[in-house]
Design a protein around this motif. Structure first.
Motif, mmCIF file in Angstrom:
data_model
loop_
_atom_site.group_PDB
_atom_site.id
_atom_site.type_symbol
_atom_site.label_atom_id
_atom_site.label_comp_id
_atom_site.label_asym_id
_atom_site.label_seq_id
_atom_site.Cartn_x
_atom_site.Cartn_y
_atom_site.Cartn_z
ATOM 1 N N UNK A 44 0.815 -1.214 0.000
ATOM 2 C CA UNK A 44 0.000 0.000 0.000
ATOM 3 C C UNK A 44 0.850 1.266 0.000
ATOM 4 N N UNK A 45 2.013 1.205 0.647
ATOM 5 C CA UNK A 45 2.861 2.399 0.680
ATOM 6 C C UNK A 45 3.535 2.655 -0.671
ATOM 7 N N UNK A 46 3.339 1.747 -1.616
ATOM 8 C CA UNK A 46 3.948 1.894 -2.936
ATOM 9 C C UNK A 46 2.918 2.228 -4.004
ATOM 10 N N UNK A 47 1.731 2.698 -3.602
ATOM 11 C CA UNK A 47 0.697 3.083 -4.565
ATOM 12 C C UNK A 47 0.012 4.346 -4.072
ATOM 13 N N UNK A 184 8.551 3.617 -11.729
ATOM 14 C CA UNK A 184 7.180 4.001 -11.433
ATOM 15 C C UNK A 184 6.307 3.591 -12.614
ATOM 16 N N UNK A 185 5.098 3.165 -12.328
ATOM 17 C CA UNK A 185 4.113 2.866 -13.370
ATOM 18 C C UNK A 185 2.877 3.707 -13.095
ATOM 19 N N UNK A 186 2.338 4.340 -14.135
ATOM 20 C CA UNK A 186 1.123 5.135 -13.967
ATOM 21 C C UNK A 186 0.017 4.514 -14.793
ATOM 22 N N UNK A 187 -1.157 4.376 -14.164
ATOM 23 C CA UNK A 187 -2.313 3.742 -14.798
ATOM 24 C C UNK A 187 -3.492 4.705 -14.817
ATOM 25 N N UNK A 202 -3.808 6.107 -10.890
ATOM 26 C CA UNK A 202 -2.909 5.802 -9.770
ATOM 27 C C UNK A 202 -1.503 5.524 -10.306
ATOM 28 N N UNK A 203 -0.530 5.773 -9.441
ATOM 29 C CA UNK A 203 0.857 5.458 -9.765
ATOM 30 C C UNK A 203 1.410 4.564 -8.669
ATOM 31 N N UNK A 204 2.342 3.708 -9.042
ATOM 32 C CA UNK A 204 2.886 2.751 -8.082
ATOM 33 C C UNK A 204 4.311 2.414 -8.476
ATOM 34 N N UNK A 205 5.046 1.842 -7.529
ATOM 35 C CA UNK A 205 6.428 1.473 -7.808
ATOM 36 C C UNK A 205 7.311 1.617 -6.599
ATOM 37 N N UNK A 206 8.496 2.168 -6.793
ATOM 38 C CA UNK A 206 9.487 2.318 -5.729
ATOM 39 C C UNK A 206 8.867 3.052 -4.538
ATOM 40 N N UNK A 207 8.788 2.415 -3.359
ATOM 41 C CA UNK A 207 8.120 3.051 -2.210
ATOM 42 C C UNK A 207 8.719 4.404 -1.825
ATOM 43 N N UNK A 213 6.908 11.685 -3.752
ATOM 44 C CA UNK A 213 5.957 12.332 -4.654
ATOM 45 C C UNK A 213 4.649 12.657 -3.938
ATOM 46 N N UNK A 214 4.159 11.713 -3.135
ATOM 47 C CA UNK A 214 2.881 11.927 -2.447
ATOM 48 C C UNK A 214 2.954 13.149 -1.530
ATOM 49 N N UNK A 215 4.083 13.316 -0.849
ATOM 50 C CA UNK A 215 4.227 14.456 0.059
ATOM 51 C C UNK A 215 4.228 15.768 -0.716
ATOM 52 N N UNK A 216 4.962 15.835 -1.791
ATOM 53 C CA UNK A 216 5.036 17.071 -2.570
ATOM 54 C C UNK A 216 3.734 17.361 -3.309
ATOM 55 N N UNK A 217 3.082 16.318 -3.785
ATOM 56 C CA UNK A 217 1.811 16.514 -4.473
ATOM 57 C C UNK A 217 0.741 17.030 -3.496
#
Length: 338
Positions: A44-47, A184-187, A202-207, A213-217
Motif C-alpha cells: 500500500x505504501x507503494x501506490x 514508477x508505473x502510472x495507470x 494511480x501510480x505505483x512502484x518504488x516506495x 511524490x505523495x508528500x510534494x503533491x
C-alpha cells in the motif's frame, strides 16, 4: 462547507478534503488490480492516486527535480529522456520543470534504442519515459531491459501504462514485474474503464519515490475528488466491464486497419494501443490532415505533433466504429488533391 445544515442531503465527504495520496480503499483496490492482472504484489505504501495520468505525467519531472539532491560528484540531472515519437505531455512536463527534453532514437520498428543515448546525456538524465503500448505508434516495448538501463544509469524510469489493456500481441504487462526499485508505473481509468470524466488514476512502484511524490503533491494541492476515488474503487474491482471494453477496442482497431488498407492507406496492425500510425500520402502529415478535415470532416492528428520524426505520418484514433470513418474516406478518395 459554510452554511450547510446538519440535515443537508450533501454527503459528509464533501466537507472534508480527500487524501491526496488516495483513500485507503482506492489504494487497496489498485493493489488488488495489479495482483490479479499482472501478478505483481504492490504494498500500500507503494501506490498513490493522481488526478488522471496526464496530470501525473506533466508534473512528475517538476517533483522529481525537487526530490533529487544536488549531485556534488557529477553533472546536474537536468534532462528528461522521452520517446522520439510520444505523447506531447512528456516534453511539456520537462519544460514545466525547467529541464531539457532529449528524444531517445528509435529503430525502423519505432522501438526505443537506449544504446544510442550518448553517455554525456545519460549522466544528466533525471528520468526516462517509456510508453507501452505507445501513443502514437502502437509499439510494445520490452520493459525489462528498459528498467535495467535505468538502474544501471541511476535514472528513474517512468512507465506510462495507460494503454496496457489495449495490448494485442500478448497479455498486458507492467514494468513492475521487473521489480519496484527505481521505477514508477502510472495507470489510467480513462482507457481501461472508458471513464475519462472521473479524472482519477494511480501510480505505483518504488516506495521511496511514491512517498516523496505523495508528500510534494499534497503540498501542491493535487488530489482526486472523493467521489471519483470511490467510483474508481468499484471500477478497479470489476474486471467484467474492462474485458468488454478491451474486446470493443480490439474490434475497432482491427476494423480501422482493414478500412484504411481498403482505401489504399497502407497500414500495419499495431501491436497495441488504440491508434493506426499511417504514412501520409505525399509524405506530409500536416497537409494530409488539413485536407482530410476540410474535404471530409475527418479529424486525424499530424504525426509531427508527437515529435519531428513524425512529419511523414498521421495518427488515426480507433474511437468510433469503422463505418463512421469509411464513408468519410470514400469522400476523401473521390475528392481531387488541390
Amino acid at each position: 462547507m459554510p452554511g450547510r445544515s446538519q440535515g443537508s442531503a450533501f454527503p459528509a465527504t464533501l466537507a472534508e478534503y480527500p487524501p491526496s495520496s488516495g483513500t485507503v480503499g482506492l489504494r487497496e483496490a489498485a493493489a488488488r488490480h495489479m495482483l490479479r492482472r499482472y501478478q505483481v504484489v504492490v504494498p500500500l505504501e507503494a501506490v498513490a492516486a493522481c488526478v488522471g495520468s496526464k496530470e501525473f505525467i506533466s508534473t512528475l519531472p517538476l517533483f522529481l527535480r525537487d526530490m533529487r539532491r544536488p549531485n556534488t560528484n557529477g553533472p546536474e540531472r537536468d534532462t528528461v529522456l522521452i520517446p522520439a515519437l510520444g505523447y506531447p505531455a512528456y516534453e511539456f512536463g520537462a519544460r514545466l520543470a525547467g529541464l531539457r527534453a532529449h528524444r531517445v532514437p528509435v529503430d525502423d520498428a519505432f522501438r526505443m534504442r537506449l544504446d544510442l543515448v550518448p553517455e554525456r546525456v545519460a549522466v544528466r538524465a533525471l528520468c526516462l519515459w517509456v510508453n507501452s503500448p505507445a501513443n502514437p505508434t502502437g509499439v510494445v516495448e520490452p520493459l525489462g531491459p528498459v528498467a535495467d538501463w535505468g538502474r544501471a544509469h541511476g535514472v528513474v524510469v517512468a512507465s506510462d501504462e495507460a494503454y496496457a489493456e489495449a495490448t494485442w500481441c500478448h497479455e498486458p504487462r507492467t514494468i513492475l514485474s521487473h521489480g519496484l526499485d527505481g521505477v514508477l508505473a502510472v495507470h489510467s481509468m480513462s482507457k481501461r474503464s472508458n471513464s475519462p470524466g472521473l479524472r482519477v488514476g494511480f501510480y505505483s512502484g518504488d516506495p521511496s519515490l511514491v512517498a516523496g511524490l505523495a508528500r510534494r503533491r499534497r503540498e501542491a494541492g493535487l488530489m482526486a475528488a472523493a467521489a471519483s476515488q470511490e467510483a474508481a474503487c468499484a471500477l478497479l474491482d470489476d474486471d467484467g466491464h474492462a474485458e468488454e471494453q478491451r474486446a470493443r477496442n480490439a474490434r475497432r482497431v482491427a476494423d480501422l486497419v482493414e478500412c484504411l488498407n481498403a482505401h489504399r492507406l497502407g497500414c500495419t496492425a499495431p501491436a497495441g494501443g488504440l491508434f493506426a500510425w499511417v504514412p501520409a500520402p505525399g509524405g506530409d502529415g500536416v497537409a494530409f490532415a488539413r485536407r482530410a478535415a476540410k474535404q471530409a470532416g475527418l479529424i486525424i492528428q499530424p504525426g509531427c505533433e508527437y515529435g519531428p520524426a513524425g512529419h511523414p505520418y498521421v495518427r488515426f484514433a480507433a474511437v468510433r466504429d469503422a463505418a463512421s470513418v469509411a464513408w468519410r474516406l470514400d469522400l476523401l478518395s473521390r475528392t481531387p488533391v488541390p
